[in-house]
Every structure is written in structure tokens, then in C-alpha cells.
Write a protein that holds these residues in place. Structure first.
Motif, short mmCIF file in Angstrom:
data_model
loop_
_atom_site.label_atom_id
_atom_site.label_comp_id
_atom_site.label_asym_id
_atom_site.label_seq_id
_atom_site.Cartn_x
_atom_site.Cartn_y
_atom_site.Cartn_z
N SER A 182 30.39 38.67 41.22
CA SER A 182 31.71 38.56 40.60
C SER A 182 31.87 39.55 39.45
O SER A 182 32.97 40.07 39.22
CB SER A 182 31.97 37.12 40.13
N VAL A 183 30.78 39.84 38.74
CA VAL A 183 30.84 40.86 37.70
C VAL A 183 31.14 42.22 38.32
O VAL A 183 32.01 42.98 37.84
CB VAL A 183 29.53 40.91 36.90
N ARG A 184 30.46 42.53 39.40
CA ARG A 184 30.71 43.81 40.07
C ARG A 184 32.15 43.89 40.59
O ARG A 184 32.78 44.96 40.53
CB ARG A 184 29.71 44.02 41.21
N ALA A 185 32.68 42.78 41.08
CA ALA A 185 34.06 42.78 41.59
C ALA A 185 35.05 43.07 40.46
O ALA A 185 36.01 43.84 40.65
CB ALA A 185 34.38 41.44 42.25
N ILE A 186 34.83 42.47 39.29
CA ILE A 186 35.70 42.75 38.13
C ILE A 186 35.62 44.21 37.76
O ILE A 186 36.65 44.86 37.51
CB ILE A 186 35.29 41.86 36.94
N MET A 187 34.42 44.76 37.71
CA MET A 187 34.26 46.15 37.32
C MET A 187 34.75 47.12 38.39
O MET A 187 35.19 48.22 38.07
CB MET A 187 32.80 46.42 36.94
N ASP A 188 34.69 46.71 39.65
CA ASP A 188 35.26 47.55 40.71
C ASP A 188 36.77 47.65 40.56
O ASP A 188 37.36 48.73 40.75
CB ASP A 188 34.91 46.98 42.09
N ARG A 189 37.42 46.55 40.21
CA ARG A 189 38.86 46.58 39.99
C ARG A 189 39.19 47.48 38.80
O ARG A 189 40.18 48.22 38.81
CB ARG A 189 39.41 45.17 39.75
N ALA A 190 38.35 47.42 37.78
CA ALA A 190 38.56 48.27 36.61
C ALA A 190 38.34 49.74 36.96
O ALA A 190 39.14 50.61 36.57
CB ALA A 190 37.62 47.84 35.49
#
Length: 281
Positions: free
Chosen positions: A39-47
Motif C-alpha cells: 500500500s505504501v508503494r501504491a501511494i508513492m506510485d500515484r505520486a
């Protein structure tokens, strides 16, 4: 600042037009829904899709301090800051001090924060630390920043005079960051003259934030950072919706308009500032 982990039920803002490079100088990925590495990676991918290359995720209690270091290990775009939020200063026991000191030594912890003074919540928030307890905790965090050589990240709400009093009494560390700076021109001048860094959030886009908007032109670009403080303080016109690091370009464009500079230039300058202040690689 956060006093609750609840997220808004409103629809998240649409992704802004990309603007790069950007660094989110202060966010709370756990409160944005980050629960594990995926979920951290997903947030940072969106960013990353809109130009946000890195983010500093910030602790406000001991459990969060443990979590942010794990998040920083989980994604190379994430860095961490550890401390107890002023409203939680009453939890700064000897055991908590020892654990925060140990976490502060983590190589991906790039700041001590958020700490400082909050004179808004005492009497309004159950369990909120009283001002004297906050002062003692703030002084301890100042000392920790000096001993670790890491920047001090300050939370200041309705407490300009109190924050300055503690910084003078204790002696400010080499690098001081006022996260989510929201004060007026007088405080801005004081901070700028002291060589401190001012980090601006979505608040700068709020038309009713008159004192802050009047203060902004007096902040030299080289002393400026940008942040989301997500999931809070979502910039106009999405105020009240859940914030996330991907929303940072909205704030930067609003700030660029206020300053009369190109958004692309502001992105370059603030990214360079963040990497220098935090020592990001």
C-alpha cells in the motif's frame, strides 16, 4: 498535524497535471491508508505519476514512529521523521525517549519531528498534553536533533511566541523546519532572519488564510519547502477531500501563482531545497 487517523469519506481529488521534480516534505502515509509495503508503494506510485519523486512520512506517536521507519525501508522513495506530536507529549516516558532515540538513528530517518507547541487543542481534545508538558517534550526533541545532527521539524499551532521562547531558551539546532507554516508576516520575517526553513501546505491555497498569504512573498525561495500534510489540508478546490502526496502539484501551482513565478521553477527549487535540507539521495 493529525489528531485522528480517520480519512474523509469524500471522493479523492483527480490526479493533477504532472509537475516535476517535487518532494513532499511532510506527509503521513499511514493515515493515507498505508498499512504495508504494497500500500505504501501504491501511494508513492500515484505520486510518481504526477512528478512527486520522494516523500517524508512523519510520526506523531510511538507506534507511528515505528511504522514510518518500516515504510522508509519498504520504498526507496520514502524517508521518515520521528517524534511525539505536541498533543501527545504526555506519552514521552523514559522508555519512549529511549525508543525514539534508537529510531532516530535509522539511516532513513531524516528529521526529528513533528514536535513543537500546540496551544489550540489543550482543553478541546481529550488527553491533550498541557502546555508545560509540551514545552518539556519540545526541549527534549531539540536536544535530540542536536545530538543526531538531523533537522528539527516543528509543529506550531497558535503558539508563535511559545515556540520562539523554547527555541531561544534551548538554542535552535543547525536546521529548523516549520512544517505547515501558517503564521503571518511578522513570524515569517523572524523565521527567515534566523535562517529557518518554512514548509507550505495546501493551506496556502485557501482564500481565507489571509495572514499566511500575506507572509508568503517575504519567504526567500531558498528557504522554502512544499508539503501535503496528507491526508489533511487538501488544497483548493478540493478542500475537505482526502489528501495524498499525488495532490502536491495543486499546492505548488497555487503557491507559484501567489509568488508570481513559474510552477516549473518552483518545483525545481523546492525539490532541490528538500534534498539538501534532508540529505536525500
Amino acid at each position: 498535524m493529525r489528531v485522528s487517523s480517520k480519512r474523509s469519506a469524500k471522493t479523492p481529488p483527480p490526479a493533477p497535471e504532472p509537475l516535476t521534480p517535487l518532494v513532499d516534505a511532510h506527509t503521513h502515509l499511514d493515515a493515507c491508508g498505508g498499512a504495508d509495503a504494497d500500500s505504501v508503494r501504491a501511494i508513492m506510485d500515484r505520486a510518481a505519476a504526477v512528478g512527486v519523486q520522494a516523500a517524508v512520512t512523519v510520526a506523531d506517536d510511538l507506534a507511528s514512529a515505528r511504522w514510518v521507519t518500516r515504510a522508509a525501508d519498504a520504498d526507496e522513495r520514502v524517508y521518515a521523521a520521528v517524534a511525539l506530536h505536541p498533543t501527545r507529549a504526555g506519552a514521552l516516558t523514559d522508555a519512549a525517549r529511549a525508543e525514539i532515540e534508537a529510531l532516530a538513528a535509522h539511516p532513513r530517518v531524516v528529521a526529528i519531528g513533528e514536535t513543537g507547541m500546540d496551544l489550540y487543542w489543550p482543553g478541546r481534545l481529550e488527553g491533550c498534553a498541557d502546555p508545560q508538558t509540551q514545552r518539556e517534550a519540545f526541549a527534549w526533541h531539540i536536544d535530540l536533533a542536536k545530538r543526531t545532527g538531523k533537522p528539527l521539524m516543528i509543529h506550531n499551532r497558535d503558539a508563535d511566541a511559545a515556540v520562539l521562547d523554547v527555541l531561544v531558551a534551548e538554542g535552535a539546532p543547525e536546521t529548523v523546519i516549520f512544517h505547515c507554516f501558517s503564521s503571518g508576516p511578522e513570524m515569517a520575517h523572524t523565521c527567515v532572519d534566523a535562517g529557518w526553513i518554512l514548509s507550505l501546505s495546501g493551506t496556502v491555497s485557501f482564500k481565507n488564510a489571509r495572514d499566511l498569504r500575506e507572509a508568503v512573498p517575504s519567504i526567500p525561495l531558498e528557504q522554502l519547502l512544499v508539503e501535503t500534510d496528507a491526508p489533511f489540508l487538501t488544497p483548493h478546490p478540493y478542500r475537505g477531500s482526502p489528501n495524498e502526496p499525488y495532490c502536491l502539484p495543486y499546492t505548488v501551482r497555487a503557491l507559484a501563482e501567489l509568488l508570481g513565478v513559474a510552477a516549473a521553477e518552483l518545483a525545481q527549487v523546492t525539490s532541490r531545497n528538500a534534498r539538501g535540507v534532508y540529505g536525500l539521495h
